[in-house]
Design a protein around this motif. Sequence first.
Motif, mmCIF file in Angstrom:
data_model
loop_
_atom_site.group_PDB
_atom_site.id
_atom_site.type_symbol
_atom_site.label_atom_id
_atom_site.label_comp_id
_atom_site.label_asym_id
_atom_site.label_seq_id
_atom_site.Cartn_x
_atom_site.Cartn_y
_atom_site.Cartn_z
ATOM 1 N N HIS A 140 0.828 -1.213 0.000
ATOM 2 C CA HIS A 140 0.000 0.000 0.000
ATOM 3 C C HIS A 140 0.861 1.262 0.000
ATOM 4 O O HIS A 140 0.375 2.329 0.371
ATOM 5 C CB HIS A 140 -0.905 0.014 1.234
ATOM 6 N N GLN A 141 2.109 1.121 -0.370
ATOM 7 C CA GLN A 141 2.985 2.291 -0.337
ATOM 8 C C GLN A 141 2.418 3.438 -1.170
ATOM 9 O O GLN A 141 2.489 4.602 -0.782
ATOM 10 C CB GLN A 141 4.375 1.934 -0.861
ATOM 11 N N LYS A 142 1.882 3.101 -2.330
ATOM 12 C CA LYS A 142 1.381 4.155 -3.210
ATOM 13 C C LYS A 142 0.163 4.845 -2.566
ATOM 14 O O LYS A 142 0.064 6.068 -2.575
ATOM 15 C CB LYS A 142 0.996 3.548 -4.559
ATOM 16 N N ASP A 143 -0.742 4.020 -2.007
ATOM 17 C CA ASP A 143 -1.893 4.617 -1.325
ATOM 18 C C ASP A 143 -1.443 5.490 -0.170
ATOM 19 O O ASP A 143 -1.977 6.576 0.059
ATOM 20 C CB ASP A 143 -2.813 3.511 -0.789
ATOM 21 N N PHE A 144 -0.453 4.981 0.552
ATOM 22 C CA PHE A 144 0.060 5.730 1.696
ATOM 23 C C PHE A 144 0.648 7.061 1.238
ATOM 24 O O PHE A 144 0.381 8.112 1.816
ATOM 25 C CB PHE A 144 1.137 4.890 2.390
ATOM 26 N N GLN A 145 1.447 6.995 0.190
ATOM 27 C CA GLN A 145 2.113 8.193 -0.310
ATOM 28 C C GLN A 145 1.099 9.229 -0.798
ATOM 29 O O GLN A 145 1.319 10.422 -0.697
ATOM 30 C CB GLN A 145 3.062 7.814 -1.449
ATOM 31 N N GLU A 146 -0.021 8.728 -1.327
ATOM 32 C CA GLU A 146 -1.046 9.649 -1.835
ATOM 33 C C GLU A 146 -2.083 9.973 -0.770
ATOM 34 O O GLU A 146 -3.106 10.591 -1.075
ATOM 35 C CB GLU A 146 -1.721 9.035 -3.062
ATOM 36 N N ALA A 147 -1.820 9.536 0.449
ATOM 37 C CA ALA A 147 -2.720 9.819 1.578
ATOM 38 C C ALA A 147 -4.123 9.293 1.309
ATOM 39 O O ALA A 147 -5.104 9.946 1.634
ATOM 40 C CB ALA A 147 -2.747 11.312 1.886
ATOM 41 N N ARG A 148 -4.208 8.131 0.680
ATOM 42 C CA ARG A 148 -5.511 7.513 0.441
ATOM 43 C C ARG A 148 -5.672 6.386 1.467
ATOM 44 O O ARG A 148 -5.599 5.208 1.147
ATOM 45 C CB ARG A 148 -5.591 7.007 -0.996
ATOM 46 N N CYS A 149 -5.874 6.782 2.717
ATOM 47 C CA CYS A 149 -5.914 5.833 3.824
ATOM 48 C C CYS A 149 -7.258 5.100 3.886
ATOM 49 O O CYS A 149 -7.333 3.985 4.395
ATOM 50 C CB CYS A 149 -5.650 6.540 5.135
ATOM 51 N N THR A 150 -8.294 5.768 3.444
ATOM 52 C CA THR A 150 -9.585 5.099 3.341
ATOM 53 C C THR A 150 -9.582 4.319 2.026
ATOM 54 O O THR A 150 -8.853 4.699 1.110
ATOM 55 C CB THR A 150 -10.722 6.144 3.326
#
Lengths: 347, 444
Positions: A140-150
């Motif tokens: 989930h690094q990409k989601d994390f980096q884009e602040a897409r936590c939900t």
Amino acid sequence: MNRYLLLSAAAAALACGVSRDTRPQAKADPAYVFPHSPHVEGEVDCLECHASIAQATKLEARVRHVALPAHSDTCTGCHDAQPKLAIPARAAPFDVRFDHAAHLPRVKGKCVTCHSDLPTTGTVGRKSPPMAACTGCHNHQKDFQEARCTPCHVDLKRFSKPIEAFKHEGDFLRTHGQLARPTAETCAQCHEQSYCAQCHSPTTSPAAPQILFPEEVQRDLIHRGDFTSRHQVEAKANPTSCLRCHGTAFCDSCHTEQNVSPLSTITPRDPHPAGWVTKGSGNFHGDAARRNIVTCAACHDQGTASICVGCHAVGGVGGNPHPASFISQHRNDNRTKRAVCMACHPN
Amino acid sequence: MRTLSRMIFAAVLLGAATGASATVVDASSTTMVTAGQQTAGGLAGQRPDLLTAVPAFEIINVSARDIQAPGFDDLQIVLSSWGSYDFATVRTDAGVGTQLTGDVQTGYVKGQLFDRHLTLQVGREFIAAGAGQMIQIDGGSALVQLPGGISVSGYAGSPVSQRFATRGGYQDWNPLGGDLAYGGRLGWNLPLDGGYGRGLDLGVSALDVEDHGQSVRQDAGVDLRYQPSAGFTVTGNGVWDMYAARVAEADVTALWNVTRLLYVTADVQFTTPDSFLSNNSILSVFADSAFTQLGGGVTYRLTPALSIGGDYHAVLEPGPQGTGTSLGHEVLARLEYQRSSWTAGTDVSYIDTYQDGYTSLRVYGRRDFGPAFVSVDAMGTHLQTGVNGLNDTVNGILSAGYTLGGGWSAVVSGTAGVNPFMEQQYDLMAKLVYNQTYRAREVK
């Protein structure tokens, strides 16, 4: 105006459609009563007691997925009698979404793959698997980096402690702005802007945060204690820090009330030291202005009506006030385009 | 004022019209009364007048999150607003001269669409990213997450002024001094495998502020965050003042969790304060001074509950005639103890700047007794340069509170002190807080 605000409040209440499923957030769940570790060490299958979890597609508050087997060799293999246990209710809502039914087959039914640290008798609070349990399989690094936590995280706004990557330690008051500029959306995952506004919106706040929250002694607040007595020192050491939040009119409005501003209705108190108008006195105002013009702006920032114009306009006794860098940059400016230029350069 | 009220009403009505149902609604109401004395006016050479101010506040915060609405992956409504009435003299720091006043501190609707690749926000909001620098606007912003780690954001609105007063001009409290602000940021991020947060963020941004059609601020910014490991981060920011054609500010900061117990920071920050005066200020043409702060800090956790830390920054400021460099110092040392029901700590601050400075000592503590608590916060300061003939100030706050249940709590607080502006200062505060979280449905 009031009509619209009242209507807004009513509409908000309707929109939220609160079903009175209200719970005080502070109410903690009772302590665990079951000693997990001896059972895990005894290689008791988790599903003996948590059978329904294998079909659970979501996490639900109040649903524990716990039922001791009525008659089980697994229990009586060690216990003399079939044990009885009152399962304490849990009410606190979950902050993540998780589908046990989908995940259990992937870990071959081994719950400890994720639940490596299980609660035991007396444990208060949750023993949720760490996020590393998720990221051991999911990238989930990409989601994390884009602040897409939900949608995995439901409500980070109630997250009490930042993870390692965003520790709020040390002089966080000084460093948090630098961190926020490249990753503002990451901050927004946990902090609503109404939280930021407590400190960052002196223009619209009811009162300074140290007045609103005197009991929150552990919080980092920049204007603690008798800040009025210290503010001139802080302003001299780091004038930019004031201007980030306060327009000069904010300073002047108070200085006017305190009768230290030329805008005062009665003869203002003079805050300037002796020798203020004497060049070479050591207190000459021109030197002070060159050093820190922001201090002057706290009282004398009246646009084209500023007191400076009277002496420093072209032909005035004060002479040319521009620093060399300004002249080199704006030598060819069309002065008629800007009102501030026209104040001293009418032709 | 009316326009903003209509905007909020329309936004909230939108939420209601969609038949939305919020998973989480946080609501709080704070009713607060303070009483104290303020100085004001007075003739030159004489003591100022003492005024008694007794304002009563009603502060409302509502946050509805995870609202399910057609087309939105997530929808939030956030409103923070207040009103106050001054029973005695009108406060000198309220921003208006009337007894009844109020403001919207924050109020916006934020929605995420297209699998959270588009974020829209409308209302009274902050712009935190890049050169935005936490300006507060009444307007809108959008953020688009594109493939390849690219993001584009933009915003436009009117910079916020106090109590909906005149926007723009030199009488405006807003630090930008303009009536229209717009800008945006182009960002790129590269996630790195490994611990969370590892990666690179790069951004270029711009901010333009106008006052009645004339540009009063034009900034271009660059920002960087590089985190090669879970515990080490470097950030860098720079803002270029396009009108003055020089750097308005630049900073580099390194943050390092050396171990789980030791946290170290180092930073350098360069600013040109006059760049932050709006270009419609005549004072913006008088100086080009620069300040540099250079230093770092250490925090060490001696035990799980006890931490000790210190920060030092050298302040390189303009010399006596505005040329050359004068060296100043900023020092902060702190000790803090935190356990479940106990918080206690002490800070020592020291600032030495050109011809001025102070040393202060703060001692604070809080003890919770079940639903009740008592806290104390005391601070003494020695000023290098006296004010009104006094060099020392002392200020103490004693607070006590009780959680009444059902989301209600009450706090009373008293402040006493001696300072150069008021020989003796006494303030009282009482507040009743209702704080509740409503969960309208279970999480799915």
